[in-house]
Design a protein around this motif. Structure first.
Motif, PDB file in Angstrom:
ATOM      1  N   TYR A  99       0.822  -1.208   0.000  1.00  0.00           N
ATOM      2  CA  TYR A  99       0.000   0.000   0.000  1.00  0.00           C
ATOM      3  C   TYR A  99       0.857   1.260   0.000  1.00  0.00           C
ATOM      4  CZ  TYR A  99      -2.985   3.749   1.731  1.00  0.00           C
ATOM      5  OH  TYR A  99      -3.634   4.935   1.879  1.00  0.00           O
ATOM      6  N   THR A 100       0.517   2.202  -0.877  1.00  0.00           N
ATOM      7  CA  THR A 100       0.978   3.579  -0.827  1.00  0.00           C
ATOM      8  C   THR A 100      -0.262   4.450  -1.058  1.00  0.00           C
ATOM      9  OG1 THR A 100       1.387   3.963  -3.189  1.00  0.00           O
ATOM     10  CG2 THR A 100       3.131   2.839  -1.953  1.00  0.00           C
ATOM     11  N   PRO A 101      -0.196   5.744  -0.812  1.00  0.00           N
ATOM     12  CA  PRO A 101      -1.392   6.567  -1.050  1.00  0.00           C
ATOM     13  C   PRO A 101      -1.914   6.517  -2.480  1.00  0.00           C
ATOM     14  CG  PRO A 101       0.188   7.756   0.304  1.00  0.00           C
ATOM     15  CD  PRO A 101       0.871   6.500  -0.147  1.00  0.00           C
ATOM     16  N   ASN A 102      -1.053   6.195  -3.453  1.00  0.00           N
ATOM     17  CA  ASN A 102      -1.465   6.225  -4.856  1.00  0.00           C
ATOM     18  C   ASN A 102      -1.459   4.852  -5.534  1.00  0.00           C
ATOM     19  OD1 ASN A 102      -1.667   9.116  -4.846  1.00  0.00           O
ATOM     20  ND2 ASN A 102       0.562   9.198  -4.968  1.00  0.00           N
ATOM     21  N   ARG A 103      -1.116   3.800  -4.799  1.00  0.00           N
ATOM     22  CA  ARG A 103      -0.992   2.487  -5.418  1.00  0.00           C
ATOM     23  C   ARG A 103      -1.346   1.400  -4.407  1.00  0.00           C
ATOM     24  NH1 ARG A 103       2.752  -1.658  -5.989  1.00  0.00           N
ATOM     25  NH2 ARG A 103       3.010  -2.529  -8.088  1.00  0.00           N
ATOM     26  N   ILE A 104      -2.170   0.451  -4.835  1.00  0.00           N
ATOM     27  CA  ILE A 104      -2.528  -0.683  -3.998  1.00  0.00           C
ATOM     28  C   ILE A 104      -2.267  -1.961  -4.788  1.00  0.00           C
ATOM     29  CG2 ILE A 104      -4.375  -1.872  -2.766  1.00  0.00           C
ATOM     30  CD1 ILE A 104      -5.740   0.831  -2.417  1.00  0.00           C
ATOM     31  N   GLY A 105      -1.451  -2.820  -4.231  1.00  0.00           N
ATOM     32  CA  GLY A 105      -1.144  -4.084  -4.877  1.00  0.00           C
ATOM     33  C   GLY A 105      -1.656  -5.257  -4.061  1.00  0.00           C
ATOM     34  N   LEU A 106      -2.261  -6.234  -4.723  1.00  0.00           N
ATOM     35  CA  LEU A 106      -2.718  -7.465  -4.088  1.00  0.00           C
ATOM     36  C   LEU A 106      -2.038  -8.644  -4.779  1.00  0.00           C
ATOM     37  CD1 LEU A 106      -6.597  -6.882  -3.896  1.00  0.00           C
ATOM     38  CD2 LEU A 106      -4.886  -6.310  -2.192  1.00  0.00           C
ATOM     39  N   GLU A 107      -1.565  -9.579  -3.995  1.00  0.00           N
ATOM     40  CA  GLU A 107      -0.926 -10.760  -4.571  1.00  0.00           C
ATOM     41  C   GLU A 107      -1.489 -12.021  -3.926  1.00  0.00           C
ATOM     42  OE1 GLU A 107       3.537 -12.755  -5.075  1.00  0.00           O
ATOM     43  OE2 GLU A 107       3.323 -10.679  -4.402  1.00  0.00           O
ATOM     44  N   LYS A 108      -2.073 -12.868  -4.760  1.00  0.00           N
ATOM     45  CA  LYS A 108      -2.546 -14.186  -4.352  1.00  0.00           C
ATOM     46  C   LYS A 108      -3.570 -14.135  -3.221  1.00  0.00           C
ATOM     47  CE  LYS A 108       1.727 -16.514  -5.725  1.00  0.00           C
ATOM     48  NZ  LYS A 108       2.869 -17.338  -5.272  1.00  0.00           N
ATOM     49  N   LEU A 109      -4.528 -13.196  -3.316  1.00  0.00           N
ATOM     50  CA  LEU A 109      -5.619 -13.166  -2.348  1.00  0.00           C
ATOM     51  C   LEU A 109      -6.738 -14.077  -2.838  1.00  0.00           C
ATOM     52  CD1 LEU A 109      -7.076 -12.084   0.152  1.00  0.00           C
ATOM     53  CD2 LEU A 109      -7.924 -10.201  -1.262  1.00  0.00           C
ATOM     54  N   GLY A 122      -3.098  -8.393  -8.537  1.00  0.00           N
ATOM     55  CA  GLY A 122      -2.728  -7.311  -9.438  1.00  0.00           C
ATOM     56  C   GLY A 122      -2.574  -5.988  -8.715  1.00  0.00           C
ATOM     57  N   VAL A 123      -2.682  -4.901  -9.467  1.00  0.00           N
ATOM     58  CA  VAL A 123      -2.363  -3.572  -8.945  1.00  0.00           C
ATOM     59  C   VAL A 123      -3.386  -2.555  -9.428  1.00  0.00           C
ATOM     60  CG1 VAL A 123      -0.672  -1.696  -8.983  1.00  0.00           C
ATOM     61  CG2 VAL A 123       0.113  -4.069  -8.823  1.00  0.00           C
ATOM     62  N   ILE A 124      -3.787  -1.653  -8.540  1.00  0.00           N
ATOM     63  CA  ILE A 124      -4.548  -0.457  -8.897  1.00  0.00           C
ATOM     64  C   ILE A 124      -3.649   0.757  -8.664  1.00  0.00           C
ATOM     65  CG2 ILE A 124      -6.574   0.961  -8.410  1.00  0.00           C
ATOM     66  CD1 ILE A 124      -7.949  -1.453  -7.295  1.00  0.00           C
ATOM     67  N   GLY A 125      -3.625   1.673  -9.632  1.00  0.00           N
ATOM     68  CA  GLY A 125      -2.843   2.888  -9.470  1.00  0.00           C
ATOM     69  C   GLY A 125      -1.581   2.938 -10.288  1.00  0.00           C
ATOM     70  N   ALA A 126      -1.286   1.878 -11.040  1.00  0.00           N
ATOM     71  CA  ALA A 126      -0.110   1.842 -11.902  1.00  0.00           C
ATOM     72  C   ALA A 126      -0.568   1.946 -13.357  1.00  0.00           C
ATOM     73  CB  ALA A 126       0.690   0.559 -11.689  1.00  0.00           C
ATOM     74  N   ARG A 134     -11.670 -12.540  -9.973  1.00  0.00           N
ATOM     75  CA  ARG A 134     -12.484 -13.610 -10.543  1.00  0.00           C
ATOM     76  C   ARG A 134     -13.329 -14.245  -9.446  1.00  0.00           C
ATOM     77  NH1 ARG A 134     -13.448 -16.790 -14.712  1.00  0.00           N
ATOM     78  NH2 ARG A 134     -13.913 -19.001 -14.386  1.00  0.00           N
ATOM     79  N   ALA A 135     -14.609 -14.465  -9.748  1.00  0.00           N
ATOM     80  CA  ALA A 135     -15.524 -15.166  -8.849  1.00  0.00           C
ATOM     81  C   ALA A 135     -15.988 -16.442  -9.532  1.00  0.00           C
ATOM     82  CB  ALA A 135     -16.728 -14.287  -8.512  1.00  0.00           C
ATOM     83  N   SER A 136     -15.972 -17.540  -8.802  1.00  0.00           N
ATOM     84  CA  SER A 136     -16.340 -18.838  -9.376  1.00  0.00           C
ATOM     85  C   SER A 136     -17.424 -19.495  -8.535  1.00  0.00           C
ATOM     86  CB  SER A 136     -15.111 -19.758  -9.437  1.00  0.00           C
ATOM     87  OG  SER A 136     -14.075 -19.185 -10.210  1.00  0.00           O
ATOM     88  N   ASN A 162     -11.443  -6.844 -14.733  1.00  0.00           N
ATOM     89  CA  ASN A 162     -10.168  -6.150 -14.610  1.00  0.00           C
ATOM     90  C   ASN A 162     -10.427  -4.733 -14.130  1.00  0.00           C
ATOM     91  OD1 ASN A 162      -8.223  -8.137 -15.525  1.00  0.00           O
ATOM     92  ND2 ASN A 162      -9.162  -7.917 -17.543  1.00  0.00           N
ATOM     93  N   VAL A 163      -9.675  -4.315 -13.115  1.00  0.00           N
ATOM     94  CA  VAL A 163      -9.808  -2.972 -12.544  1.00  0.00           C
ATOM     95  C   VAL A 163      -8.515  -2.223 -12.808  1.00  0.00           C
ATOM     96  CG1 VAL A 163     -10.320  -1.626 -10.482  1.00  0.00           C
ATOM     97  CG2 VAL A 163     -11.289  -3.915 -10.745  1.00  0.00           C
TER      98      VAL A 163
END
Length: 208
Positions: A99-109, A122-126, A134-136, A162-163
């Motif tokens: 987490y940064t104020p301008n970028r949020i990264g998620l890995e293997k959640l 993936g990443v939001i803000g880059a 994905r929902a299954s 995709n966000v």
């Protein structure tokens, strides 16, 4: 709590604490009860916490590492429960948040409940990266109950999205399929389509 200072060196200080609180507000959400075991040493916080909101319970365990320009959170377990409903991270998995104020990264959640599964990576803000969700086979009536909705919608959802964009103005596009569904008294065998969100509103295109 306990405090230790090896060799009387403040930089090597370590703190351990067991905490209990009631009627706490976190991120705008009111939590009726909170218990936590925490320890802090060398810029790393280790935690095992459980929050209660009525019949809902959220448990999380892991560690957070504080850097000058960002924070890393490593989740060894995460579970959201309501009576007989439990969504949790798979055993042996670890999810990472950066987490940064301008970028949020998620890995293997990943969150699973029987044959249901939600994944995010993936990443939001880059500029050149996206967050893939994905929902299954998700039981939307059960999910609606978990988040205290009005339980008007039912069915099994499979979706892929995709966000992208900034953290303050995200954009999303994806596709979905809802089978054996119902909306209030109206029932249908299947409903599928695409959705797009760009800050000014949600666009949807569906077909039965």
């Amino acid at each position: 709590f306990t405090l230790s200072v090896p060799d009387l060196t403040p930089a090597r200080s370590a703190i351990q604490a067991k905490s209990e609180a009631t009627f706490v507000e976190v991120g705008g959400q009111r939590i009726t009860g909170l218990t936590a075991d925490t320890s802090y040493a060398e810029s790393q916080l280790t935690f095992n916490a459980t929050g209660q909101d009525g019949k809902r319970q959220l448990s999380a365990a892991g560690s957070a590492i504080f850097h000058p320009d960002h924070q890393d959170i490593h989740l060894s377990s995460l579970a959201l429960k309501l009576e007989q409903i439990t969504w949790s991270t798979p055993a042996g998995s670890e999810a990472t948040f950066q987490y940064t104020p301008n970028r949020i990264g998620l890995e293997k959640l990943s969150l699973v409940n029987g044959d249901q599964r939600i994944d995010a990576d993936g990443v939001i803000g880059a500029a050149n990266e996206t967050l893939h969700v994905r929902a299954s086979n998700v039981d939307v009536a059960q999910l609606d109950q978990l988040f205290l909705g009005d339980q008007r919608l039912a069915g099994r959802l499979t979706a892929d999205a995709n966000v992208s964009g900034s953290t303050t103005a995200p954009r999303a596009q994806g596709q979905f399929s809802l089978t054996h569904g119902a909306f209030r008294q109206f029932k249908f065998e299947s409903f599928a389509g695409t959705v797009a969100y760009a800050g000014l509103g949600l666009k949807a295109d569906g077909r039965r």
